[in-house]
Design a protein around this motif. Structure first.
Motif, PDB file in Angstrom:
ATOM      1  N   ARG A 141      -8.067   1.555   1.138  1.00 18.12           N
ATOM      2  CA  ARG A 141      -8.028   0.217   1.718  1.00 18.12           C
ATOM      3  C   ARG A 141      -6.808  -0.514   1.202  1.00 18.12           C
ATOM      4  NH1 ARG A 141     -13.648  -2.107   0.769  1.00 18.12           N
ATOM      5  NH2 ARG A 141     -14.964  -0.397   1.459  1.00 18.12           N
ATOM      6  N   LEU A 142      -6.514  -1.579   1.885  1.00 17.54           N
ATOM      7  CA  LEU A 142      -5.392  -2.393   1.427  1.00 17.54           C
ATOM      8  C   LEU A 142      -5.735  -2.993   0.077  1.00 17.54           C
ATOM      9  CD1 LEU A 142      -4.388  -4.405   4.570  1.00 17.54           C
ATOM     10  CD2 LEU A 142      -3.105  -2.614   3.465  1.00 17.54           C
ATOM     11  N   PRO A 143      -4.755  -3.153  -0.797  1.00 18.65           N
ATOM     12  CA  PRO A 143      -5.022  -3.891  -2.028  1.00 18.65           C
ATOM     13  C   PRO A 143      -5.346  -5.331  -1.688  1.00 18.65           C
ATOM     14  CG  PRO A 143      -2.692  -3.454  -1.796  1.00 18.65           C
ATOM     15  CD  PRO A 143      -3.377  -2.712  -0.708  1.00 18.65           C
ATOM     16  N   ARG A 144      -6.070  -5.961  -2.551  1.00 14.58           N
ATOM     17  CA  ARG A 144      -6.451  -7.359  -2.284  1.00 14.58           C
ATOM     18  C   ARG A 144      -5.197  -8.191  -2.175  1.00 14.58           C
ATOM     19  NH1 ARG A 144     -10.215 -11.091  -4.810  1.00 14.58           N
ATOM     20  NH2 ARG A 144      -9.460 -12.042  -2.911  1.00 14.58           N
ATOM     21  N   LYS A 145      -5.161  -8.959  -1.139  1.00 16.28           N
ATOM     22  CA  LYS A 145      -4.002  -9.821  -0.958  1.00 16.28           C
ATOM     23  C   LYS A 145      -4.254 -11.097  -1.725  1.00 16.28           C
ATOM     24  CE  LYS A 145      -1.683  -8.904   3.339  1.00 16.28           C
ATOM     25  NZ  LYS A 145      -1.714  -9.174   4.748  1.00 16.28           N
TER      26      LYS A 145
ATOM     27  N   VAL B  10      -9.471  -0.099  -3.914  1.00 23.66           N
ATOM     28  CA  VAL B  10     -10.700   0.478  -3.377  1.00 23.66           C
ATOM     29  C   VAL B  10     -10.367   1.621  -2.439  1.00 23.66           C
ATOM     30  CG1 VAL B  10     -12.826  -0.022  -2.142  1.00 23.66           C
ATOM     31  CG2 VAL B  10     -11.716  -1.805  -3.470  1.00 23.66           C
TER      32      VAL B  10
ATOM     33  N   ASN C 222       0.816  -1.204   0.000  1.00 20.08           N
ATOM     34  CA  ASN C 222       0.000   0.000   0.000  1.00 20.08           C
ATOM     35  C   ASN C 222       0.851   1.257   0.000  1.00 20.08           C
ATOM     36  OD1 ASN C 222       0.742  -0.985   2.530  1.00 20.08           O
ATOM     37  ND2 ASN C 222      -0.569   0.545   3.489  1.00 20.08           N
TER      38      ASN C 222
ATOM     39  N   GLU D 274      -7.096  -3.720  -9.139  1.00 21.23           N
ATOM     40  CA  GLU D 274      -8.180  -2.817  -8.765  1.00 21.23           C
ATOM     41  C   GLU D 274      -8.055  -2.465  -7.299  1.00 21.23           C
ATOM     42  OE1 GLU D 274     -12.313  -4.180  -8.744  1.00 21.23           O
ATOM     43  OE2 GLU D 274     -12.571  -2.744 -10.375  1.00 21.23           O
TER      44      GLU D 274
END
Lengths: 1031, 137
Positions: B29-33, B107, B6, B105
């Protein structure tokens, strides 16, 4: 040679005298012989000839005490008339005694010479002796149980005499035998009436547990915790503080990489129900939109999200806060009434409850409760604990027969007849106290939803025919299943639960998302051994749905759960199968160890899952420490706890909870709320405790805080700090503070600050208000208001009201988001993180100009700001460390030598040293006189007690000019500080005075803005740190 | 290991949502892990470059993995490429690299002072570089 020996002997005698004086300290004067005279006494009983020669020696000893103290009574004179008694030894002791005193009080000797009375009255003298003899006889007659052994001279004692009487000399055996028998009998009588086996029998054990739960509430996981945790009694609960195993880091790793489980059932839930308009109208008075979320926030109001906010007393924002709460609205139901749960810390509960009752105009009208008889223990009110008087005792005795062997579920300390429901006649709002009715478990960490997903399984839907067979209470689920809309809801909720393993971290879904659920009995599908739940990427099917979930969270309709319904909760609690029943059923299984399938008989438990956002504020480590809260109806605690533990969750206690909030950069209740009543209370208690601990160490083994320039090492003097800065500000000296000039300090400023300090201290401690002083304060505030220019900050409540209406201290904490954002940008150095900063410094952002700063200062003179400090280099700050403004040289130093540890505080002089010494010698004198004079000498008392408050190494008075006590100006204090495992350097959280902060920031060059110094209370070393205000 | 991708987020193109700056707070928000193998290395901008390079080198030299995968997101793309090239340059031709790019992507939450909080998505580029031995050990 001779002389040397004599000296040694003298010193020996001296020591003996001291020891004797110590023994005699608390004796009434007429019994001068006690333990040391016992051997003689014992033998005299036996008719030994030695005793006669012994006793005069002892009496002479006592006389020397009196002589040395410079205080002569009649009896000394009396004994001095018996020169035959004085051996060499006495003379030696005489000299020795004087020698010891000569250095300090030469005058005493002279006075002794002068004070020898010429005559003594025979009657008085005889009376005094008679009293002594009486006391002696009494002491001889009354023997303690172990005396027969101690009566032997040391040379005649033998090993294991008490064990084998035959080792005693024959003449003593008779007496000893009697003694031994007596002791044995006593022991027998005292011993526990029941054997251990009997005591551990289930019913008896339960009774014992129930008895112990009456005073402090036990959580349902208490026994589990008590075996593994250090337990503390706090806020009327028994809570696990930290694990007994060494697991500080393991718990941290669990928090940041796996899953940490915490039992938060001690937090109190208050339910408010009424029409939405009424509720919002009344509750609106307790909070302000200025500080962020309110009860009316759209997402929260629909029941979709959980909100958190700081509550204030009605219409008192920004002063007089009560404390932080989280709240949860029940999603809209067909009925018009809405339900709202307010979750608060137990230390805050009573304040909150009274305030809510006041605001809602609720009376103590008990609403006819639909509660069944079983839930006798619904709630508790803390007031109950504060009065542990007769009333409860009586009730306990009476209640012993009524509820002997039933496990206490919920609150065991509450009076069953106590009201827990209050209704407002005007607005129809009902307040209900749901303490211990709903359990709350917190899962922290990225694996928390994996743990949850494995432990929880959505309840199976019952077919209509199946439901019919059920009887009575158990059928809430079958009733629920009959309605098709409920079933679609249930299916939807189950669908969301199934999506969870596709998410890698709880931080990925919106903060505060609520998901209602009905699950089956979690005990049924337990793994045999403890496992670790891991995310399984292969199970992820519906990526699009997961994306939708991440974006928008769970729909408001899925937040509905039957846990809101009191009747359902009670049924669920009552119909829980006990562990025993389950095990019996398991034992009847055909294939041992296979899963027990209860079919429709399986309990269905409505629960709520609430996402806890992790670190929200700031730019670093966003989403750290996110997790889920599980709300469970009471009685089901262990049934959920063990399955969660078996899925690889590590349990943490209060300490881990505190660390969690610290790493998230949030204030921890009640430590970090110095403006709340609970916070003030807490700080006073901690200070007392810490001083007690400090006093236990000898002066050489503890830091001398006066030398370190720390006035209040055990608390933070917010009040004085704020007042000092305010005065400083009014003096108009708002230029760069050259630390050296400041050291000298204007005298009038000192005086004024002292005045105020005195005033507020008094107000905090005892809520009495001297009228005159109040007037003074009002004048003070007026002068502020006139200064205030008309600026367009609409959030500024006028400070005069703030000044007047705060008896509990004049300190307030800045929680206005707008202002915080503004100051936050000002505190950042302009050069670094350009992009981030630019975003905030938008068109609407107020530039830092002298006018803007002044405006804020004038409108918020007594405010504190929550800051996070990260240390640039070494050092880990501790609680109560001071935050200071670096001087210009310090900044130069940092620029020239980036690796320097930081400036040093010069060692302070101890102005109380002489006072302390004087009082000590006084004490000593008074003390050495004691054995003789304590009789009725009341005049002597004040001499001894005057040095009582003086603790060596601690500032004795109220702290004055806290701000400028050290070489660097103090702007604030650290409330939590530690080496941060997330950041990898020392990190501190604390408050700074708003005025001080702005003073600091405005005087610093743009590229070095926000640099401060931190100094621990027991150190002279300042460390550089960066101030961050995270919004 | 350090997964602070992030940190590497480049700011999104402003103007996708033209709102008054004061009205909302932006929280990323954190990027998707993504599920992570042992030989995946996520590069960030906070850890020292040398340390990250050494870590990769150690993995390759250790003999456990014949290939490693270096991921970089946003601002860290440069650094990921740099690390991969350094590895290759230092190996005297024993290592080869293969790069893939993708879009991630992200958020954002927009917390409004009033009204429902908004979420918006934006895209950011990412790179995944496979570094492997030319001669299988």
């Amino acid at each position: 040679m001779q002389r040397g020996l004599g000296v040694r002997a003298m010193s020996g005698v001296n020591r003996k005298e001291k020891k004797f004086a110590k023994l005699m300290r608390n004796q009434p004067s007429n019994i001068t012989f006690s333990s040391s005279s016992d051997p003689g006494a014992g033998r005299s009983g036996m008719g030994s000839s030695e005793s006669q020669t012994d006793s005069p020696h002892y009496s002479c000893f006592t006389h020397h005490q009196g002589v040395n103290g410079g205080h002569v009574q009649q009896q000394q004179v009396g004994s001095s008339h018996q020169p035959s008694c004085y051996g060499d030894r006495q003379r030696g002791s005489h000299r020795g005694g004087f020698r010891g005193q000569r250095g300090s009080s030469r005058g005493n000797y002279r006075s002794y010479v002068q004070e020898i009375p010429k005559i003594i009255t025979a009657t008085n003298f005889a009376q005094a002796r008679a009293a002594e003899i009486n006391a002696m006889l009494k002491a001889v007659a009354h023997k303690s149980s172990s005396q027969f052994l101690q009566s032997l001279p040391p040379a005649m004692r033998r090993r294991a005499m008490s064990h084998n009487i035959k080792r005693l000399p024959r003449r003593l055996r008779e007496i000893a035998k009697k003694e031994v028998e007596k002791i044995a009998q006593l022991k027998k009588e005292q011993s526990k009436s029941k054997s251990r086996k009997a005591r551990r029998r289930h019913g008896n054990l339960l009774m014992e547990f129930n008895r112990r739960q009456r005073k402090n509430i036990w959580l349902e996981t208490h026994i589990w915790h008590a075996k593994r945790f250090h337990m503390v009694k706090k806020w009327g609960y028994c809570l696990g503080n930290k694990p007994t195993t060494k697991s500080y880091r393991a718990c941290y790793r669990a928090m940041s990489k796996q899953c940490l489980l915490q039992d938060l059932s001690y937090s109190c839930c208050l339910e408010l129900s009424g029409t939405e308009d009424n509720l919002l109208k009344t509750l609106g008075r307790l909070s302000s939109r200025d500080a962020g979320t309110t009860f009316a926030s759209v997402a929260c109001l629909s029941g979709k999200r959980q909100g958190s906010l700081v509550l204030y007393k009605a219409d008192q924002y920004p002063t007089k806060p009560l404390g932080p709460v989280t709240f949860l609205w029940r999603p809209k139901t067909p009925s018009e009434n809405r339900q709202l749960w307010i979750w608060a810390h137990p230390a805050l509960k009573m304040d909150l409850l009274t305030e809510l009752q006041l605001v809602c105009q609720c009376l103590d009208v008990p609403v006819p409760e639909p509660a069944p008889s079983e839930c006798k223990t619904i709630t508790h009110v803390t007031a109950n604990q504060t009065v542990p008087g007769l009333k409860r005792k009586l009730q306990d005795n009476a209640g012993e027969e009524v509820i002997p062997e039933k496990k206490i579920i919920g609150d065991g300390t509450r009076d069953p007849l106590q009201t827990v429901t209050w209704t407002s006649l005007t607005s129809g709002i009902v307040i209900e106290d749901l303490t211990m009715e709903i359990l709350r478990y917190r899962l922290i960490g990225p694996l928390s939803h994996c743990v949850m997903f494995e432990a929880l399984q959505a309840a199976a839907i019952l077919k209509n025919s199946e439901g019919r067979e059920e009887s009575g209470l158990r059928c809430w689920w079958s009733e629920y299943c009959k309605r098709p809309e409920n079933m679609t809801l249930h299916n939807g909720q189950e669908g969301v639960l199934l999506l969870l393993p596709g998410i890698a971290s709880p931080a990925e879904i919106p903060a505060g998302t609520v998901l209602g659920l009905t699950v089956g009995d979690p005990r049924l599908n337990m793994p045999k051994d403890r496992t670790t739940a891991m995310p399984d990427p292969t199970q992820v099917k519906d990526l699009e749905k997961i994306r939708e979930l991440c974006l928008n969270g769970v729909g408001a309709e899925f937040a509905q759960s039957e846990i809101w319904d009191r009747n359902v909760r009670n049924i669920v609690t009552e119909t829980k199968l006990t562990e025993q029943e389950l095990n019996q059923m398991r034992s009847k299984l055909l294939v041992p160890g296979s899963r027990l399938d209860l079919g429709p008989q399986e309990s269905k438990v409505p629960i709520l899952l609430v996402q806890q956002p992790g670190k929200m504020a700031g730019q670093e480590h966003t989403g750290w420490g996110s997790g889920w809260d599980i709300l469970i109806p009471k009685g089901w605690g262990m049934a959920f706890w063990i399955p969660l533990i078996y899925r690889g969750a590590r349990a943490g206690g209060l300490q881990e909870g505190a660390k969690h909030t610290q790493y998230k950069g949030l204030p921890h209740f009640p430590d970090d709320f110095p403006d709340c009543p609970a916070g003030i209370q807490h700080s006073m208690e901690t200070e007392k405790e810490l001083i007690g601990k400090y006093k236990k160490y000898p002066p050489a083994k503890r830091p001398n805080y006066i030398h370190h320039g720390t006035m209040t090492p055990f608390r933070c003097p917010w009040q004085q700090l704020v007042e000092d800065w305010k005065t400083q500000n009014q003096d108009g000296s708002f230029k760069l503070a050259g630390s050296d000039q400041e050291q000298g300090l204007r005298p009038e400023m000192q005086v004024s600050s002292r005045e105020y300090v005195g005033v507020h201290e008094k107000e905090i401690s005892s809520e009495e208000k001297p009228l005159k002083l109040e007037e003074e304060m009002e004048e003070e505030s007026e002068s502020v208001t006139t200064l205030e220019p008309n600026i367009g900050c609409e959030n500024l409540q006028n400070p005069s009201t703030g000044d007047r209406c705060s008896e509990s201290g004049h300190v307030s904490i800045l929680r206005s988001r707008k202002l915080l954002k503004q100051i936050s940008t000002w505190c950042r150095p302009t050069s670094s993180k350009g992009q981030q900063t630019r975003r905030y410094v938008g068109s609407a952002q107020v530039q830092m100009t002298a006018d803007a700063v002044k405006a804020i200062i004038c409108s918020h003179p007594r405010f504190l700001v929550w800051v996070r400090l990260s240390l640039l280099k070494k050092g880990s700050p501790v609680t109560n460390a001071t935050i200071c403004i670096p001087s210009e040289e310090d900044l130069h130093l940092l620029a020239s030598e980036p690796n320097c540890p930081g400036p040093q505080e010069p060692k302070h002089r101890d102005p109380f040293k002489h006072q302390f010494k004087a009082s000590k010698s006084q004490k000593k004198r008074a003390f050495s006189q004691d054995p003789e004079t304590a009789a009725g000498d009341l005049q002597r008392k004040p001499v001894a007690s005057c040095g009582k408050d003086l603790i060596r190494g601690l500032w004795p008075d109220r702290p004055q000019n806290v701000m400028s006590h050290c070489s660097r100006l103090t702007i604030g204090f650290v409330t939590q500080g530690d080496f941060s495992l997330t950041v990898g350097c020392g990190e501190a959280l604390g408050f700074v005075s708003l005025v001080g902060l702005l003073h600091m920031v405005s005087s610093q060059p743009a590229e070095r803005r926000g640099l401060a110094l931190v100094r621990c209370p027991a150190s002279l070393q300042y460390r550089f740190a960066k101030i961050d205000i995270e919004v | 290991m350090s997964m602070a991708e992030n940190q590497a987020l480049a700011p999104a193109s402003e103007g996708a949502l033209d709102m008054d700056q004061v009205e909302y707070t932006l929280r990323k928000r954190l990027p998707r892990k993504l599920p992570k193998r042992k030989n995946d290395i996520y590069v960030n901008m906070k850890t020292d470059f040398k340390a990250q390079l050494a870590r990769c080198q150690k993995m390759l030299d250790g003999g456990c993995f014949s290939e490693i995968c270096i991921h970089g997101l946003g601002l860290a793309i440069n650094r990921a490429i740099n690390i991969a090239l350094q590895l290759q340059g230092g190996s005297f031709g024993a290592l080869q690299i293969a790069a893939n790019t993708s879009t991630v992507e992200l958020v954002d939450d927009l917390e409004l002072d009033e009204g429902e909080p908004l979420t918006r998505t934006r895209n950011n580029s990412a790179i995944h570089i496979k570094v492997f031995h030319t001669l299988p050990k």
